[in-house]
Enzyme design. Sequence first.
Site: not given
Length: 300
Positions: A56, A96, A98
């Site tokens: 991402r 990532e 969180r």
Amino acid sequence: MAKATKKQALGRGLSALLKDPENDIQSATDKNADKVVGNIVELDVEAIEMNPFQPRSNFNDEALKELASSIRQLGVIQPITVRKLEFNKYQLVSGERRYRASRLVGLTTIPAYIRIANDQESLEMALVENIQRQDLDPIEIALSYQRLIDEIQLTQEQLSDRVGKKRSTITNYMRLLRLDPIIQTGMRDGFLSMGHGRALVNIEKKADQIALYEKIIGQNLSVRETERAVKAYHEGGPSEKQKPKSTKIPEFAEGNIKKFTDHLSVKVAISASEKGNGKITIPFHSKEEFQRIKKLILGE
């Protein structure tokens, strides 16, 4: 409430165990490894580094703030997953958003599952878990599939088993990588859907893909209308009467595109006729960016 407190206390106890140099667990066969690997452990946020294999690349600021607000009220409900690098040092495998949101609200520790994995296993875990659990855009998913095939050397059949998706679904995503990079960027920015992309990929010439892409954006074509346009293209294109007018921008307008773009720090589009009528399109991708552009234009 008592159960939650007990689990949290256990996590802190395991965290203390990991900070003891005499219990430096490096493999699943080490002493006390069974107490840590697969269990929830409270780790220091500063002991965790970002994952270079993270597929991402885009994180919505507004959604991240909403998650941070939830974590501030309720805590981190779903633990992140990390892999152990060395003594009291870990690398993020998944979670990532969180992790970023927890840092945003100033948490010093975060619940985590600890895995012991090499780089290839970490890459595979990161890609597979993100494909399954994160809201990636279609191009990010396609790139993740491509990386699993190229870097882990999986066949499409093996990839299908790993991610729990039909082979045809994987093929449809990966075909999107045949689109011109400009169109891929448009999909990542949300200007057109995967349905639009699946229709456009049936056009081989990149220049013709771009021409139809601009028409989709300019005329706000639906997926069904895009499919009909692609069909007409393959049948020899629209008749002279239906052909779109030249998209050449008059000199008076074209000479100002860069000025608008530089001033607003976004790629401004201008369409105009020689008579002087036309429109200026200013894109924005978040509420914050809208407010910034508004302030530049209106001074508010």
